[in-house]
Design a protein around this motif. Structure first.
Motif, PDB file in Angstrom:
ATOM      1  N   ILE B 215     -27.107 -30.389   0.009  1.00 42.66           N
ATOM      2  CA  ILE B 215     -26.065 -30.240  -1.124  1.00 42.66           C
ATOM      3  C   ILE B 215     -24.658 -30.634  -0.564  1.00 42.66           C
ATOM      4  O   ILE B 215     -24.356 -30.166   0.633  1.00 42.66           O
ATOM      5  N   GLY B 217     -21.227 -29.461  -2.335  1.00 41.75           N
ATOM      6  CA  GLY B 217     -20.775 -28.717  -3.206  1.00 41.75           C
ATOM      7  C   GLY B 217     -21.890 -27.815  -4.032  1.00 41.75           C
ATOM      8  O   GLY B 217     -22.765 -27.372  -3.271  1.00 41.75           O
ATOM      9  N   GLU B 218     -22.251 -28.244  -5.244  1.00 42.31           N
ATOM     10  CA  GLU B 218     -23.471 -28.001  -5.838  1.00 42.31           C
ATOM     11  C   GLU B 218     -24.322 -29.113  -6.006  1.00 42.31           C
ATOM     12  O   GLU B 218     -25.235 -29.117  -6.853  1.00 42.31           O
ATOM     13  N   ILE B 389     -32.346 -33.968 -17.806  1.00 48.14           N
ATOM     14  CA  ILE B 389     -32.457 -33.585 -16.543  1.00 48.14           C
ATOM     15  C   ILE B 389     -33.771 -33.911 -15.978  1.00 48.14           C
ATOM     16  O   ILE B 389     -34.708 -33.932 -16.636  1.00 48.14           O
ATOM     17  N   LEU B 557     -27.627 -31.013  -9.901  1.00 47.83           N
ATOM     18  CA  LEU B 557     -27.157 -29.853  -9.269  1.00 47.83           C
ATOM     19  C   LEU B 557     -28.215 -28.769  -8.712  1.00 47.83           C
ATOM     20  O   LEU B 557     -29.727 -28.800  -9.286  1.00 47.83           O
ATOM     21  N   VAL B 558     -27.832 -27.713  -8.358  1.00 52.67           N
ATOM     22  CA  VAL B 558     -28.889 -26.803  -7.592  1.00 52.67           C
ATOM     23  C   VAL B 558     -29.520 -26.151  -8.887  1.00 52.67           C
ATOM     24  O   VAL B 558     -30.845 -26.125  -8.716  1.00 52.67           O
ATOM     25  N   ALA B 559     -28.927 -25.810  -9.815  1.00 54.08           N
ATOM     26  CA  ALA B 559     -29.462 -25.052 -10.913  1.00 54.08           C
ATOM     27  C   ALA B 559     -30.430 -26.217 -11.541  1.00 54.08           C
ATOM     28  O   ALA B 559     -31.566 -25.617 -12.228  1.00 54.08           O
ATOM     29  N   ASP B 560     -30.367 -27.537 -11.521  1.00 56.71           N
ATOM     30  CA  ASP B 560     -31.240 -28.326 -12.136  1.00 56.71           C
ATOM     31  C   ASP B 560     -32.614 -28.500 -11.257  1.00 56.71           C
ATOM     32  O   ASP B 560     -33.876 -28.659 -11.866  1.00 56.71           O
ATOM     33  N   ILE B 562     -34.295 -26.041 -10.357  1.00 54.11           N
ATOM     34  CA  ILE B 562     -35.061 -24.816 -10.817  1.00 54.11           C
ATOM     35  C   ILE B 562     -35.627 -25.531 -11.919  1.00 54.11           C
ATOM     36  O   ILE B 562     -36.789 -25.244 -12.462  1.00 54.11           O
TER      37      ILE B 562
END
Lengths: 364, 577
Positions: B215, B217-218, B389, B557-560, B562
């Protein structure tokens, strides 16, 4: 004897209020976790804690004992002192906020005390109470950042970065919301703010609902609760900035979170819902408010002690926080930023201007 | 009928490529020389009359005493005209080298790695030919027929010291590789980037999936999945079990939808045995497969919502799943690993309660579905977190071999139940929902709609449920009834032999395709005429779908990540097998 009087004075004005307050906060931190677990359970068709005591009523105590006796682990590569200090900063800052919060008008304990001896229900009546709370909340962020940094864990670090970004973004609309309230009340003193609402709670003014919304959203973000719980988003970052914490240090983060929740709920009640003022139906419309059944209800509500009014409001808002947590998914980091800078900030500025205008025009 | 046009097309273009061709249980099998391989695959994909656009599976069968020893199979499927083709390439033991197919179909990447891992066949031109399921330091290839069951060392207290000594002698590359190489992130170490490791122990990776994220950043630059933590050698185990017993290991593949696996396996073996399954059994199989689809989708829905923070939905979804599990329990005595569908039909006849219970569920469930949708479908935050996403185009998805709801979300209308109907699905009316944008939100809507369609199918099947036997009356596979056994000696012996020794299955290969909740599930069963399969290949949809993870995650992003993993709905039991 002057010394004795001084000592007594200190005991009466500082030690006893602080002890009572501390007990109140600790009890709250413990039992709010119980309240949260039970409420969530009922909302999710579960039972929640049931084993410790009647319907799990002793669960918080069992949890506390368990956490107290847990091994205290400091990761080998952690920055030791920062690691130890971080939860303290967070907890102390959230506890310190309570000092300026008035829980009610000076009480005469149902007429036992004379008016000049009435006990004030606050530790200190600070002139800049609002500012003080705001400042402490910002310092609390340092605890989060330090915890994330000192853990030497990538998840923790990401969690604390997110937290820092979130705090910066949300403190601005929050500050503007508070300034709007200050403008309406004409004082930074929390007691004055409540007294200014004697005629009409701020939530019932023209701009009130908007300011309330602004403060509610940024308050939830400030306490890192769903749907803004990114710093500790467990599905992505395990436990975010406190991944590496165990035992009592871990419990400190939790106590701080619940204490913060109480602070935000208190401020909402004080700034928008008249603090300890009782709910009155149509207080400003005399012909309606004076009608027989309504006026009876109004009288009955005035008879309830002010402290209970404040606490009822506080627990209602805490219930709302839990309710929101049970309902909403979590926002993504960039969406959170966008929401703050592109929606909340302009909105708060417009509201501030509108309030100033209305105030000047005498329409508030 | 199907065979000749394909052969003539191939021979026209590659005159000396075809060794032989035959129809096996309706599927054309074409044996070709390996020299022509990538070109041939490209031709089969792009020829306008053929258009085999999906490389469904690449696998290998070890015919140990026979020569050439290995046959590598390329299972091609056309989503547009609904035809299948098995391209078989004989490979000699002395020269276990094949040209890679990854240039033509990216889906071959992991599938070839798996063959390399399990059979020791190397693929020239493959960019990342590492072991995928077994430990990196191994030198053996477990799915070869001469590798014994239990041939690997398992650490116990009594032998751990010897194993540790062995470990010191490993000279395998794994020990020398640095972390980045090991994570498959070679040559991409970039200033200002960070590698974070998600899993194998992580709250939201649906089991023991490990993803190495690079990664900045994110923002995710690369997402490399690592699998094999749950590899239990189910394919190897099945070779050592009699056919009826192997049903129970198929339960353990996709443990959220075990009945789909049972069905796929049973269909393949039944083809070899040329059994006719009574209509009643077929209907019950359909009802059970659809119930299991709903149950599986409920787990997906709950976990997906939970991972995005809406954590009440999981409780509601599990509440309804419980009803389905209770139905299974009532029927078979088991809640999850039912093994209820077995070779020849179903294990027992329906209980009298079954119909009422299922009808009760049918009446209740639409309202509950509306409740879930009420919480999510129009929720602004939910839409923000899922729309746009993990986007993937139809071409990419086909190239990566993705099937199931993930493929359909890109707009490709490929549902095995419709394209290659089995177990009487052609008798039922149902829609195959498709998406348009291929993002996580589409996958969500699609799976919700699939649950509705499943309800429709169950309703029709329950209405038209015929009476009659629930198993085939072919005594080669069905146990004799109790009364006969008590009266006739020969029947008792027959019973004893069936249970203890199993039934022999005629020599040959058969493959079946079913639509499991996660995509197209394929079983390939090869028999050498004995009561135990020579090879049972499971083409697990999750395994292939998971390859698409990197394509979907890149730039997000990292949250994506998941959100994307949840939308892929992989099941590690099936991925690692």
């Amino acid at each position: 004897m002057a010394d004795m009087a001084q000592i007594l004075n200190i005991v009466y004005t500082i030690l006893i209020p602080v002890a009572v307050l501390f007990g109140f906060i600790m009890l709250n931190a413990a039992y709010l976790s119980y309240m949260e677990r039970k409420t969530l359970a009922w909302m999710q068709s579960r039972m929640g804690p049931m084993m410790a005591g009647y319907h799990g009523i002793l669960q918080p105590i069992a949890d506390g004992v368990k956490l107290f006796f847990k091994e205290d682990i400091i990761p080998a590569k952690a920055d030791k002192w920062v690691f130890i200090v971080a939860p303290l900063i967070l907890l102390v800052m959230s506890l310190a906020s309570f000092v300026v919060i008035p829980f009610g008008p000076p009480t005469r304990l149902f007429g036992i005390l004379s008016p000049e001896n009435a006990v004030p229900l606050w530790v200190t009546n600070l002139n800049i109470g609002v500012l003080y709370v705001l400042a402490l909340a910002s310092i609390g962020t340092y605890g989060v950042i330090m915890a994330g940094w000192a853990s030497n864990n990538k998840y923790s670090l990401l969690g604390s970065f997110r937290s820092a970004a979130q705090m910066i973004s949300y403190e601005i609309p929050m500050a503007f919301a508070i300034i709007t309230v200050v403008l309406m009340a004409g004082s930074l003193n929390l007691t004055e703010i409540v007294n200014a609402q004697t005629g009409k709670w701020f939530i019932f003014t023209y701009v009130g609902p908007v300011v309330f919304f602004l403060y509610l959203v940024s308050g939830i973000a400030e306490t890192n609760r769903a749907p803004f719980d990114l710093p500790e988003a467990e599905s992505e970052l395990v436990a975010g900035f406190f991944t590496e914490y165990t035992g009592m240090r871990f419990a400190m983060f939790f106590m701080a979170e619940y204490a913060n929740m109480v602070v935000v709920a208190l401020l909402i009640s004080i700034m928008f819902f008249g603090g300890w003022l009782p709910l009155q139906i149509f207080p400003s419309v005399s012909w309606l408010g004076g009608m027989a059944p309504i006026s009876w209800v109004n009288t009955a509500m005035r008879a309830v002690p002010p402290v209970l009014w404040l606490l009822a409001k506080v627990y209602f808002f805490i219930f709302c926080f839990i309710w929101i947590r049970a309902t909403l998914p979590r926002l993504r980091y960039d969406q959170l930023m966008k929401f703050s800078w592109k929606i909340l900030l302009p909105l708060s500025l417009v509201t501030l201007l509108a309030t100033a205008f209305l105030k000047q025009a005498g329409l508030l | 009928m199907l065979l000749s046009p394909v052969i003539s097309e191939i021979e026209e273009r590659f005159p000396d490529a075809v060794l032989s061709a035959e129809l096996r249980f309706g599927d054309p099998w074409v044996f070709v020389k390996k020299q022509h391989l990538p070109g041939l695959l490209f031709f089969l994909r792009s020829a306008p009359t053929l258009r085999y656009d999906l490389l469904f599976d690449v696998t290998c069968i070890d015919y140990l005493p026979q020569l050439p020893r290995f046959v590598v199979l390329y299972h091609l499927v056309s989503t547009s005209n609904g035809s299948k083709l098995m391209l078989a390439v004989p490979v000699a033991e002395e020269d276990p080298v094949l040209p890679t197919a990854t240039e033509v179909f990216r889906t071959a990447d992991w599938l070839e790695r798996e063959i390399y891992d399990q059979f020791g066949i190397t693929f020239t031109g493959h960019k990342d030919l590492r072991r995928i399921l077994n430990p990196d330091h191994w030198t053996v290839h477990p799915l070869r027929r001469d590798f014994p069951l239990g041939g690997e060392d398992v650490a116990f207290t009594h032998n751990q010291d010897t194993l540790r000594l062995q470990a010191d002698t490993w000279t395998e590359p794994q020990r020398e590789m640095n972390v980045q190489d090991y994570l498959g992130l070679t040559g991409e170490a970039k200033e200002g980037t960070m590698i974070i490791n998600i899993g194998p122990q992580h709250p939201s990776t649906h089991g023991v999936l490990r993803v190495a994220l690079q990664i900045e950043g994110e923002t995710v630059l690369r997402a490399v999945p690592h699998i094999g933590y749950l590899h239990t050698g189910i394919e190897k185990s099945a070779e050592h079990l009699i056919y009826q017993q192997a049903v129970t290991v198929t339960d353990r593949l996709d443990y959220l939808a075990p009945l789909s696996n049972n069905l796929g396996y049973a269909l393949a073996v039944e083809q070899l045995l040329q059994l006719d399954i009574p209509l009643r059994a077929q209907y019950v199989r359909v009802i059970l497969a659809e119930l299991t689809r709903i149950a599986s989708h409920l787990v997906w829905l709950g976990t997906h919502a939970f991972e995005l923070g809406a954590f009440s939905v999981i409780q509601y979804a599990f509440r309804e799943r419980e009803i389905i599990l209770d139905i299974f329990e009532e029927l078979s005595g088991v809640r999850m690993m039912t093994s209820f569908i077995n070779i020849g039909g179903i294990r027992t006849d329906l209980t009298p309660e079954f119909g009422t219970r299922v009808r009760g569920f049918l009446a209740l469930f639409p309202e509950k579905l509306a409740e879930y949708e009420n919480m999510l479908t129009d929720n602004k935050i939910w839409i923000e977190r899922t729309r746009g996403i993990g986007r993937i185009s139809a071409e990419e998805a086909l190239n990566l071999g993705v099937t199931g709801p993930v493929l359909r979300s890109t707009g490709v209308k490929f549902d095995v139940r419709r394209t290659f109907p089995y177990s009487g699905y052609e008798r039922f009316e149902f829609d195959v929902p498709t998406g348009t944008s291929g993002d996580v939100y589409d996958r969500y809507l699609l799976r919700i709609e699939e649950m509705r369609q499943s309800l429709r199918i169950i309703e029709q099947a329950l209405e038209g449920l015929p009476s009659g036997p629930f198993r085939t009356d072919n005594r080669k596979v069905t146990l004799p009834p109790r009364e006969e056994m008590e009266a006739v000696m020969e029947q008792l012996i027959h019973h004893f032999l069936l249970v203890s020794r199993g039934f022999p299955v005629p020599e040959g290969e058969a493959c079946s395709l079913v639509e499991s909740p996660r995509g197209a599930l394929g079983f390939l069963v090869s028999s050498d005429g004995s009561p135990r399969p020579r090879r049972m290949r499971v083409r697990a949809p999750s395994f292939v779908n998971l390859q698409a993870l990197e394509t979907m995650c890149k730039g997000g992003l990292v949250a994506d990540v998941i959100s994307i993993i949840a939308g892929l709905d992989p099941l590690m039991g099936e991925v690692d097998r």
